[in-house]
Design a protein around this motif. Structure first.
Motif, PDB file in Angstrom:
ATOM      1  N   VAL B 500       4.160  -2.069  28.167  1.00 11.92           N
ATOM      2  CA  VAL B 500       3.729  -2.662  26.921  1.00 11.92           C
ATOM      3  C   VAL B 500       4.813  -2.417  25.884  1.00 11.92           C
ATOM      4  N   THR B 501       5.000  -3.363  24.998  1.00 14.26           N
ATOM      5  CA  THR B 501       5.976  -3.197  23.929  1.00 14.26           C
ATOM      6  C   THR B 501       5.310  -3.472  22.593  1.00 14.26           C
ATOM      7  N   TYR B 502       5.488  -2.554  21.687  1.00 12.49           N
ATOM      8  CA  TYR B 502       5.062  -2.788  20.313  1.00 12.49           C
ATOM      9  C   TYR B 502       6.314  -2.927  19.475  1.00 12.49           C
ATOM     10  N   ARG B 503       6.358  -3.940  18.629  1.00 10.73           N
ATOM     11  CA  ARG B 503       7.506  -4.089  17.747  1.00 10.73           C
ATOM     12  C   ARG B 503       7.183  -3.254  16.514  1.00 10.73           C
ATOM     13  N   ASP B 504       7.940  -2.199  16.321  1.00 10.48           N
ATOM     14  CA  ASP B 504       7.599  -1.323  15.202  1.00 10.48           C
ATOM     15  C   ASP B 504       8.093  -1.920  13.886  1.00 10.48           C
ATOM     16  N   TYR B 505       7.590  -1.366  12.818  1.00 14.12           N
ATOM     17  CA  TYR B 505       8.056  -1.816  11.505  1.00 14.12           C
ATOM     18  C   TYR B 505       8.084  -0.629  10.565  1.00 14.12           C
ATOM     19  N   PRO B 506       9.055  -0.617   9.641  1.00 16.04           N
ATOM     20  CA  PRO B 506       9.106   0.485   8.687  1.00 16.04           C
ATOM     21  C   PRO B 506       7.840   0.457   7.844  1.00 16.04           C
ATOM     22  N   TRP B 507       7.261   1.621   7.666  1.00 16.45           N
ATOM     23  CA  TRP B 507       5.960   1.646   7.009  1.00 16.45           C
ATOM     24  C   TRP B 507       6.071   1.203   5.549  1.00 16.45           C
ATOM     25  N   PRO B 508       5.305   0.180   5.159  1.00 17.27           N
ATOM     26  CA  PRO B 508       5.346  -0.281   3.769  1.00 17.27           C
ATOM     27  C   PRO B 508       4.604   0.690   2.851  1.00 17.27           C
ATOM     28  N   GLU B 509       5.354   1.535   2.189  1.00 16.99           N
ATOM     29  CA  GLU B 509       4.721   2.489   1.263  1.00 16.99           C
ATOM     30  C   GLU B 509       4.155   1.746   0.053  1.00 16.99           C
ATOM     31  N   ILE B 510       4.917   0.783  -0.418  1.00 25.51           N
ATOM     32  CA  ILE B 510       4.460  -0.016  -1.563  1.00 25.51           C
ATOM     33  C   ILE B 510       4.626  -1.485  -1.208  1.00 25.51           C
ATOM     34  N   ARG B 511       3.514  -2.185  -1.222  1.00 28.00           N
ATOM     35  CA  ARG B 511       3.599  -3.639  -1.126  1.00 28.00           C
ATOM     36  C   ARG B 511       3.358  -4.219  -2.514  1.00 28.00           C
ATOM     37  N   LEU B 512       3.936  -5.394  -2.765  1.00 20.16           N
ATOM     38  CA  LEU B 512       3.826  -5.999  -4.089  1.00 20.16           C
ATOM     39  C   LEU B 512       2.366  -6.151  -4.545  1.00 20.16           C
ATOM     40  N   PRO B 513       1.434  -6.560  -3.650  1.00 17.81           N
ATOM     41  CA  PRO B 513       0.031  -6.700  -4.100  1.00 17.81           C
ATOM     42  C   PRO B 513      -0.523  -5.413  -4.693  1.00 17.81           C
ATOM     43  N   ASP B 514      -0.051  -4.288  -4.180  1.00 20.20           N
ATOM     44  CA  ASP B 514      -0.496  -2.999  -4.703  1.00 20.20           C
ATOM     45  C   ASP B 514      -0.154  -2.907  -6.194  1.00 20.20           C
ATOM     46  N   ILE B 515       1.075  -3.253  -6.536  1.00 19.91           N
ATOM     47  CA  ILE B 515       1.488  -3.148  -7.942  1.00 19.91           C
ATOM     48  C   ILE B 515       0.722  -4.174  -8.782  1.00 19.91           C
ATOM     49  N   TYR B 516       0.547  -5.391  -8.237  1.00 22.51           N
ATOM     50  CA  TYR B 516      -0.226  -6.410  -8.958  1.00 22.51           C
ATOM     51  C   TYR B 516      -1.610  -5.873  -9.324  1.00 22.51           C
ATOM     52  N   LEU B 517      -2.238  -5.272  -8.317  1.00 18.04           N
ATOM     53  CA  LEU B 517      -3.607  -4.804  -8.546  1.00 18.04           C
ATOM     54  C   LEU B 517      -3.638  -3.582  -9.457  1.00 18.04           C
ATOM     55  N   MET B 518      -2.587  -2.761  -9.393  1.00 21.22           N
ATOM     56  CA  MET B 518      -2.512  -1.617 -10.317  1.00 21.22           C
ATOM     57  C   MET B 518      -2.463  -2.145 -11.756  1.00 21.22           C
ATOM     58  N   TYR B 519      -1.625  -3.178 -11.908  1.00 23.58           N
ATOM     59  CA  TYR B 519      -1.470  -3.751 -13.256  1.00 23.58           C
ATOM     60  C   TYR B 519      -2.796  -4.348 -13.734  1.00 23.58           C
ATOM     61  N   ALA B 520      -3.418  -5.132 -12.824  1.00 29.69           N
ATOM     62  CA  ALA B 520      -4.676  -5.772 -13.193  1.00 29.69           C
ATOM     63  C   ALA B 520      -5.716  -4.722 -13.561  1.00 29.69           C
ATOM     64  N   GLU B 521      -5.768  -3.678 -12.775  1.00 23.15           N
ATOM     65  CA  GLU B 521      -6.779  -2.644 -13.028  1.00 23.15           C
ATOM     66  C   GLU B 521      -6.529  -1.948 -14.366  1.00 23.15           C
ATOM     67  N   ALA B 522      -5.292  -1.548 -14.590  1.00 24.01           N
ATOM     68  CA  ALA B 522      -4.983  -0.804 -15.809  1.00 24.01           C
ATOM     69  C   ALA B 522      -5.168  -1.683 -17.043  1.00 24.01           C
ATOM     70  N   LEU B 523      -4.748  -2.944 -16.899  1.00 25.35           N
ATOM     71  CA  LEU B 523      -4.855  -3.853 -18.035  1.00 25.35           C
ATOM     72  C   LEU B 523      -6.314  -4.136 -18.351  1.00 25.35           C
ATOM     73  N   ASN B 524      -7.114  -4.335 -17.319  1.00 23.21           N
ATOM     74  CA  ASN B 524      -8.546  -4.567 -17.522  1.00 23.21           C
ATOM     75  C   ASN B 524      -9.175  -3.369 -18.228  1.00 23.21           C
ATOM     76  N   GLU B 525      -8.752  -2.174 -17.847  1.00 17.90           N
ATOM     77  CA  GLU B 525      -9.326  -0.980 -18.471  1.00 17.90           C
ATOM     78  C   GLU B 525      -8.874  -0.853 -19.923  1.00 17.90           C
ATOM     79  N   SER B 526      -7.630  -1.215 -20.199  1.00 11.06           N
ATOM     80  CA  SER B 526      -7.146  -1.010 -21.566  1.00 11.06           C
ATOM     81  C   SER B 526      -7.493  -2.193 -22.465  1.00 11.06           C
ATOM     82  N   ASP B 527      -7.386  -3.411 -21.929  1.00  6.23           N
ATOM     83  CA  ASP B 527      -7.565  -4.581 -22.786  1.00  6.23           C
ATOM     84  C   ASP B 527      -8.739  -5.454 -22.396  1.00  6.23           C
TER      85      ASP B 527
END
Lengths: 1081, 656
Positions: B500-527
């Motif tokens: 069996v072969t698995y094609r490995d991938y470098p672990w995505p510590e941060i994906r762009l959606p994460d930052i988008y949602l961080m922004y949305a969450e923080a902005l919703n809380e503040s504004d």
């Protein structure tokens, strides 16, 4: 007849034709094989031995420089034959020895020399010489604590000398954990453990002044030893300075004695068997309890064994389909036969003398061998050695001694393995382990070849585990191949002695140098077995299916018919050593005995495969040592010793250390006021010593230079990878030791008080009490928190321990007028220790039991097992145990531990000191010999007390899949375990389980056992063939004997031999029955 | 038998004199003449200073600092992976002893804390427990001390020196952040304490939480300007720290600091150290949300200007349905190496073992160890995903999920999600694409590159009942709930006759959606729910094949105005985060940060009855475990009791 043949063969050999040379060769073989003899120009001597009161029966007569001898009969008469230039040594306990030369007497009319000897009472054995560090001293003037034992006592039916130590040497703590040839060395410590940490704790061993390993000592032949001495206190070992703190074992080998050539030959054949094999439960019980184990942990579990299989096995149906193995019986022979031969020759003239000895020992393992293979998978350790000690008198005052010694081990045995710590284990232990770590009912060891007539390989049985792997078939593992190792030690030694009496009387000088090379390699050859499983065909016949042919559906390693080869490890090292000394000994005005010695030493050790740069650098020691002794009138003795030693391991400022010691002695019995008592107490000496000794072999093997940091500039563990295709990789940097220039050797301050007594000319008593305080013990600093982020422990010489104890030896020798003689001896060693300073944190108030201070060095910390849980409910309502989840990871029937600190969780903090130390605190031995005429019987008991050991429960946990194997069931567990029907909360074994239960595998009082035992260590029945017959055979002496070792043991522990300790599943200690012949001529 | 002694008498006296002289001189000379006998250590034995003499050696030290990055691509070492309720594994722990999961089952203790990154024990130290974080920080400080000194590493180019220092400052900050997230207030190690320091000097104290945040934020601020915006040398430097990474971590830090667990949490009001200093600020500070929003926006801007964007699957030579292409967009957003939304992917932790433990056995060949399918999603996670209309299953007014555990047969139209004609639970139908991209189940389709049909028609599907191919037949390699984690397995996974072969991938510590949602969450809380809040949530929904929030709720939800309020939008964002970032080890931290753990982690773990063969028996909900989260104790890691013993200045976290 034989004698004639031999004489002809030898005397006329040079004139013979080549064809006859072969005959001579055969004769020689006969000569050796039959232990028969010849002699040159021997004469017969007879006479009586007497003292002022009458004849002395049982006096010993020896031909000087040999082992040959006889003793006087009831009437004090003796009869012996020897070379006419020979000398006879007459000895008897309580009398001064006396030597006479045959040449001083005249033949009588019958052609016999009559030599009647009168022995004088020996008030004190003034002239006996004792071996001390870097030399000898008059025994009477020794003030330090030295145990010398007669090499005779170390003789036994074993090819491993270390196994003979326990109980025979006062002051030595020893035990033997394994009986596997090649791995059966006993561990021994002088006066117990004096230190802790990862450094050296065992004694310095010097054989003829050559620093040797425990293995070298193990291979030494008792026949070749002239003296065996154990230096126990500071005054004895201070001259070894920074290397003597753990005591010193000094062994000297024999030297040749001028005179005619003497042969001495010993041949032994022994039968050896396991002292105890562990007992399995029968296989029907095995399967029933396996089902119980599965169900009791998971009511929904699938049963491992169907009732039909259990019934068929019980009914004894076809064992190929319903296997019923007892692996111990199938793998292990009941006994094995070993042979030992030793031949030594000594002789010489006025210019030179020699002692040459050869030894050949064959130790076989107890493993079965199968005709399936043409190689021998059983253990066979062949050990041979050659020793040549030649003394040459270069001038009247100059002596050169050349010693050459070669020691070779050739081992062959089953393929070994590695334990869970990655340590190599020999094949024998592996087989014993696998005997219990294998399922007994899933497959037969091997199917008959007739089931697959065209197959050329053995049809080993196996089956597929639920994890789609193969089981371990221990039989296949045993016979599938063999491994070999060869170890060689070569030593050459040159010693020069110069008497400097032309400068001043009593002065002499000495120089000794040796080179030593050691090499070792191992390799193994094995095939990968093909495994088969059997199915019953519709017609009732048995069909075999191969399980690992390779390809799709093949399980496990693919079988091969050919052998694969794997190269093992190699070790190479070399030592060079040089010492030079001057000695001065003189007695002035008959009262002032003055002695002095000064010596310098250098040692260089280099390893060929050290593994790292720092370790590859040579290990060196350099030292200057000295001794000064003064004795006044054989009554008052004083001694001063010192060692000034350096070791390359420490920083320049701390490289040299000074180790002084002094001692005082008082021979009370030489005082005039003592005379009235001297009829009862023949001699009494009091001794007291005090001094400092060191130990520079501290810390882990990898820690050589404490004053330097060690940095791995190329650590794979701390590297990183970058790049789109992960293409850029660099190793990282790891600091594995931080520099600490202050680290230096351990220091041991040792005080010893001793007394030597002789009572009624029959009882010898030596008693020593001592106290050693070891300081500067190296340990990690515990005050450094993990927030420091250090990657290696910071170490310092901060810890301190104290050890104290008593060594006692008692001998009783008595000869009776009717020829009966009794010799008894006993000795007792008690060594205990106490930690004084231990680098440990400050524990909470109610956790004061966690401190090591005040406890013995080898103290075990563990949990207090209260009992087994009654049920899951109790488990849920008790303190949380470790990190397990009650009812899931542990429950009813598992061990319930005590929450000592009461914090509601069983954790490290609940570990308390439990039991005695793992190293016994008491080792004792006693025994004796009774002789009458030519017969003698001796027996020796040896015991050990005040130690605890801990059963390794994982090793015997039944039914558990353990590294691809499935454990068997000991009958003791089958008989006593917690079950839902029988909730015995004090059963031997907790609730059964098909997997390891972490909770039950902790070091705790549950698995703690008392290590006490008393063993019938040896028995010997011998017959010295009467001198008349011996003479007819042209020998000097001939002894035939039967003896045995490890014949019985008394212990409360029954699962295996208690001496093996917690890991009793290894190769058992051996019982040996032996027949031997020794002859000299 | 006599030896011939060759020496003649006339030589005697000369010999005598010779030997005597020799021996005497030996005594006199051997000792003093060899003073240097013990000086055996040659120069040039490696010491720590060798690490900073030249660039190639210093680079090794730089990599050493990197080597401590937690192995988040491995389910054993990713702290958030199994410690919560997002994933579950079989009881046997077969080749899979996860201390995180033992924590999830209540096994955490102060005596031997699991995932103890403080010391590097119990899988907290990564593989071999080699990577305790304080060790990492010490190495970073050693690097900074030496490389900041311009007299060292003379051959290092000045721009490189600046960049390396910035990278290591980032790492130092990140390691502190990692500790802070687990333990709350921590000791800050700005300068190394000398090895020979005294007992008093080494006894560091835990610093107040806000000080820790400021310290880490300041370090990140120092690092960010000197970090490259993008990696230009992709072949040898991809994976090194960039400015967008530093800003994203700063956003993460400030978001955490603004969140209820750490912002005005009354549970910690009385939590003081031995000197009476409060380790938490117990009053709520709304401006922290503002700061978090600003930081998140800065991170987004940096990332987008560096070329990062939400990933879409570029297509392939196979003819695939739109459904499958949408699936591949979502799956490859996670598993495609270095794709356009992986703001930070760590090549030192590559998802390989993870794939093996997630992958179900789809073909009969091969060993059971090849596809272990041990990682399982509890039913509540399966239920978290939206309906195909993009709203929660209990809010959809057009799709009835009240009978979610009943059995339904898949129709032809659904064949790219569920095998046609196969019977499975109602719950597995009518779900959003991410449900099918992230999870699979009995009857679920698992399209891979090696699909036997070379297309998505008639491709692999799962048969998960007992004795079936992917069923709970093996003693330890099985799936405890019936939900297999498809998201983390690359679609190039291949079964062949060679294994069996698995094609490995470098672990995505941060994906762009994460930052988008961080922004949305923080902005919703503040504004409150301002335009940007919708904008960034909708970007993610659009990529997931869903309608925007406003339309979806208005059209399909039985709570159509939910998105218009701050509270409603908060819930939407929380759920969106749970779905979008599922199985990446985020949920555990989010639930904690939102202080929702006492509620969420005390619900039972449930799954299908995987030991049953019949369909009706299989689809009965089975309670696998009742989790017990003790609040507030379990919100923070316990310090190891021994550490408190060694350093009495440290104070234990509340409840432990």
């Amino acid at each position: 007849m034989k004698k004639k043949l031999l004489q002809r063969g030898l005397f006329y050999s040079s004139a013979r034709k080549p064809r006859s040379v072969f005959k001579i060769f055969i004769y020689c073989i006969l000569l050796l094989g039959s232990t028969s003899v010849f002699a040159q120009e021997n004469v017969n001597v007879r006479g009586t031995v007497s003292d002022t009161t009458g004849t002395l029966p049982g006096a010993s007569i020896k031909i000087s420089g040999t082992n040959r001898g006889t003793s006087t009969d009831v009437n004090g008469r003796y009869n012996i034959s020897l070379h006419k230039s020979g000398r006879l040594l007459f000895t008897m306990i309580g009398y001064k020895p006396r030597t006479v030369s045959v040449a001083d007497y005249e033949k009588n009319s019958e052609g016999v020399y009559v030599i009647n000897v009168k022995l004088q009472n020996d008030d004190n054995s003034l002239n006996e010489v004792a071996v001390v560090g870097f030399g000898t001293q008059k025994k009477a003037s020794v003030v330090s604590s030295i145990t010398s034992i007669s090499p005779k006592e170390l003789k036994g039916p074993t090819s491993n000398l270390t196994t003979m130590i326990a109980g025979r040497v006062a002051g030595m703590i020893a035990y033997q954990r394994s009986g596997e040839p090649g791995a059966d060395n006993a561990q021994f410590f002088i006066r117990g453990l004096g230190t802790f940490g990862s450094g050296k704790v065992d004694p310095l061993i010097l054989i003829d002044g050559i620093e040797s390993t425990q293995n070298d000592l193990a291979r030494l032949q008792a026949d070749d030893i002239s003296s065996f001495n154990v230096l126990k206190d500071a005054t004895a070992s201070a001259v070894y300075g920074a290397r003597g703190a753990n005591g010193v074992v000094l062994v000297l080998t024999k030297s040749g004695v001028a005179g005619i050539t003497k042969f001495s030959f010993r041949a032994e054949t022994s039968v050896s068997s396991n002292t105890k094999n562990f007992q399995f439960a029968d296989n029907v019980t095995y399967m029933k309890l396996a089902n119980e184990a599965a169900l009791t942990r998971d009511p929904l579990a699938i049963l491992p064994y169907l009732q039909t299989k259990i019934d068929a096995t019980a009914a004894g149906e076809n064992p190929l389909l319903y296997p019923d193995n007892n692996w111990i019986k199938q793998l292990i022979k009941d006994y094995t036969i070993n042979n030992r031969y030793n031949l030594n020759i000594s002789g010489g003239g006025s210019k030179a003398s020699y002692y040459v000895a050869g030894t050949y020992n064959i130790d076989n393992g107890a493993l079965k061998v199968d005709g399936l293979n043409n190689f021998n998978n059983n253990i066979k350790l062949k050990n041979y050695s050659v020793r040549s000690n030649v003394n040459i008198n270069l001038t009247n005052t100059t002596e050169a001694i050349i010693r050459v010694y070669g020691q070779f081990d050739d081992y062959s045995g089953p393929v070994g393995g590695y334990d869970s710590n990655g340590k190599r284990i020999n094949g024998g232990q592996k087989i014993f382990n696998q005997a219990i770590w294998s399922n007994p009912v899933m497959f037969p060891a091997v199917y008959p070849a007739s089931l697959s007539p065209f197959t050329t390989h053995p049809l080993f049985g196996n089956a597929i585990t639920p994890f789609n792997t193969l089981y371990v078939n221990p039989y296949a593992e045993m016979v599938k191949g063999y491994s070999q190792y060869n170890a060689s030690t070569l030593q050459t030694q040159l010693e020069l002695k110069q008497d400097l009496k032309f400068i001043t009387p009593g002065l002499n000088a000495r120089m000794m140098s040796y080179a030593r090379r050691y090499s070792y390699f191992d390799l193994s050859r094995e095939y990968s077995p093909f495994y088969y499983s059997a199915t019953e065909q519709p017609d009732g016949s048995i069909g075999l299916q191969v399980l690992n042919p390779g390809g799709i559906g093949s399980v496990g390693a693919t079988g091969t018919e050919y052998l694969n080869y794997s190269e093992g490890s190699k070790q190479l090292n070399s030592t060079f050593y040089l010492e030079a000394a001057v000695n001065y000994n003189r007695t002035f005005s008959e009262k002032h005995a003055v002695g002095a010695m000064l010596i310098t030493t250098m040692r260089n050790y280099l390893s060929g495969n050290a593994g790292s740069l720092q370790l590859s650098l040579p290990s060196r020691n350099q030292g200057l040592s000295g001794r000064a002794t003064y004795g006044y009138d054989n009554r008052y003795l004083a001694e001063f010793n010192f060692g000034y030693n350096g070791s390359e391991r420490f920083s320049k400022d701390d490289r040299f250390g000074f180790f002084p010691s002094f001692g005082l002695g008082y021979i009370v019995s030489n005082e005039s006021f003592f005379k009235p008592l001297s009829k009862v107490i023949n001699s009494l000496k009091l001794r007291a010593t005090y001094g400092l000794v060191g130990n520079d072999q501290i810390g882990a093997d990898g820690d050589r230079f404490f004053y330097m940091s060690e940095v791995n500039m190329n650590s794979g563990t701390y590297g990183a990878t970058f790049g789109e295709q992960y293409g850029y990789y660099k190793n990282g940097v790891l600091v594995s030791r931080y520099a600490n220039p202050l680290i230096t050797w351990e220091r041991s301050k040792q005080v010893n008080f001793g007394a030597d007594l002789k009572i009624l000319n029959a009882i010898d008593l030596t008693i020593d009490i001592y106290k050693n305080s070891r300081s500067n013990i190296l340990t990690g600093r515990t005050y450094i928190p993990s927030t420091m982020g250090l990657q290696a422990a910071v170490q310092a010489n901060t810890n301190k321990a104290e050890s104290k104890g008593v060594d006692l030896s008692l001998n009783y020798n008595k000869s009776f007028a009717n020829g009966l003689f009794i010799q008894t001896r006993g000795n007792f060693t008690y060594a205990t220790s106490k930690i004084l300073i231990y680098d440990e944190p400050t524990y909470n108030g109610n956790e004061s039991y966690r401190y090591h201070v005040g406890l013995p060095i080898d103290q075990t910390f563990g949990y207090i097992a209260e009992r087994l849980f009654i049920d899951d409910n109790e488990a849920k309502n008790s303190p949380l145990q470790f990190s397990g989840i009650p009812g899931v990871n542990y429950g009813g029937g598992d061990i319930k531990y005590r929450d000592v600190n009461g914090d509601g969780i069983i954790s490290d903090a609940d570990m308390v000191p439990i039991g005695y130390p793992k190293t016994p605190e008491i080792i004792y031995g006693f025994g004796g010999t009774i002789g009458y005429k030519g017969f003698d019987i001796s027996a020796f008991f040896q015991g050990s007390a005040r130690s605890s050991f801990f059963i390794n429960s994982q090793n015997i946990a039944p039914f558990v899949y353990n590294q691809g194997s499935q454990n068997g069931l000991l009958s003791a567990i089958a008989d006593s375990h917690w079950s839902e029907e029988n909730r015995n909360t004090y059963a031997l074994w907790p609730r059964l389980s098909p997997v390891f239960v972490d909770n039950n595998d902790k070091t705790s009082t549950w698995w703690m056992r008392n290590g006490n035992f008393l063993r019938l260590k040896s028995v010997e029945i011998g017959y010295n063939v009467s001198s008349r017959l011996v003479k007819k055979l042209a020998m000097n002496s001939l002894r035939i004997y039967v003896n045995g070792t490890n014949l019985g043991v008394i212990s409360s522990y029954k699962l295996w031999d208690p001496e093996m300790g917690g890991n009793g599943l290894g190769y058992p200690v051996q019982s040996v029955y032996n027949i031997g012949v020794s002859a000299s001529f | 038998m006599k030896l011939n002694v060759v020496l003649k008498t006339k030589n005697k006296s000369r010999l005598l004199r010779g030997t005597s002289l020799f021996l005497l001189s030996a005594i006199l000379l051997v000792f003093p003449a060899c003073k240097r006998y013990l000086d055996i250590v040659p120069d040039n034995v490696a010491t720590i200073s060798n690490a900073f003499t030249m660039r190639t050696e210093a680079e090794k030290y730089l990599f050493t600092c990197y080597s401590f990055l937690p192995r988040d691509g491995d389910p054993l070492y990713n702290v958030g992976y199994l410690a919560g309720d997002e994933l579950w594994i079989p009881t046997q722990e077969w080749d899979f002893l996860s201390y995180g999961w033992r924590m999830a089952r209540g096994g955490q203790s102060a005596a031997n804390p699991y995932l103890d990154v403080w010391n590097g024990y119990y899988q907290g130290g990564g593989p071999g427990d080699n990577y305790g974080l304080f060790k990492a920080i010490r190495n970073c400080n050693i690097f900074l001390e030496n490389v900041q000194d311009e007299t060292k590493v003379r051959d290092l180019r000045p721009d490189e020196r600046v960049r390396w220092i910035a990278e290591v400052k980032f790492l130092k900050a990140y390691y502190h952040f990692y500790l802070l997230r687990m333990y709350g207030p921590i000791p800050l190690v700005d300068k190394n304490i000398d090895v020979s320091a005294t007992e008093a000097e080494v006894r560091v104290k835990r610093m107040p939480f806000d000080d820790c945040v400021n310290f880490i934020a300041a370090l990140l601020d120092e690092a960010a300007p000197n970090l490259p915006a993008i990696i230009t040398d992709r072949s040898s430097e991809l994976g090194r720290i960039t400015r967008p990474i530093a800003l994203a971590i700063k956003a993460k830090l400030l978001l955490m600091a603004a969140s209820p667990l750490f912002n005005g949490n009354s549970d910690y009001a009385g939590f003081k150290d031995h000197e009476g200093i409060s380790l938490f600020n117990s009053s709520f500070d709304a401006s922290k949300w503002k700061k978090a929003a600003t930081a998140a926006k800065a991170a987004i801007d940096a990332a987008e200007s560096a070329g990062f964007s939400l990933y879409t699957f570029p297509g392939t030579t196979f003819k695939l349905s739109d459904t499958t292409l949408q699936q591949l967009t979502l799956r490859c957003a996670m598993t495609e190496r270095w794709n356009s939304e992986h703001v930070w992917a760590n090549p030192n932790s590559r998802a390989d073992f993870l794939q093996r433990t997630a992958m179900p056995k789809l073909v009969s060949t091969g060993a059971s160890g090849d596809a272990r399918m041990q990682l399982a999603a509890p039913l509540k996670i399966a239920e978290l995903f939206y309906t195909r209309n993009g709203v929660p299953i209990n809010e959809d007014k057009t799709l009835d999920f009240s009978n979610k555990y009943s059995i339904r047969t898949a129709t032809r139209n659904e064949r790219f999600y569920v095998k046609e004609g196969y019977q499975t639970a109602r719950l597995n139908f009518d779900r959003e694409p991410r449900f099918y991209a992230d999870l699979s189940f009995d009857g679920g389709i698992w399209y891979k590159y090696d699909s036997p049909s070379n297309s998505d028609e008639g491709t692999y599907s799962i048969e998960g009942k007992y004795t079936q191919m992917s069923g709970a037949t093996h003693v330890g390699y099985y799936n405890e709930t019936g939900y297999y984690i498809k998201k983390v397995v690359d679609w190039n996974m291949v079964n062949s006759s060679n294994g069996v072969t698995y094609r490995d991938y470098p672990w995505p510590e941060i994906r762009l959606p994460d930052i988008y949602l961080m922004y949305a969450e923080a902005l919703n809380e503040s504004d409150g729910p301002v335009a940007d809040v919708y904008e960034y949530v909708n970007r993610i929904r659009k990529r997931a094949g869903l309608m925007n929030v406003q339309d979806a709720w208005t059209t399909y939800s039985n709570n159509p105005t939910k998105y218009t309020t701050k509270d409603g939008m908060r819930e939407i964002i929380h759920q969106e985060r749970g779905i979008e970032l599922a199985f990446e080890g985020n949920r555990y931290w989010d639930i904690r940060r939102w202080k929702k753990a006492a509620e969420t982690f005390n619900q039972p773990i449930t799954g299908w009855s995987v030991f049953q063969q019949a369909t009706t028996d299989y689809y009965r909900v089975r309670t696998i475990f009742s989790q017990n989260f003790v609040a507030p104790r379990d919100y923070l890691w316990p310090l190891r009791t021994y550490d408190l013993t060694v350093n009495p200045n440290l104070i234990q976290n509340p409840g432990w």
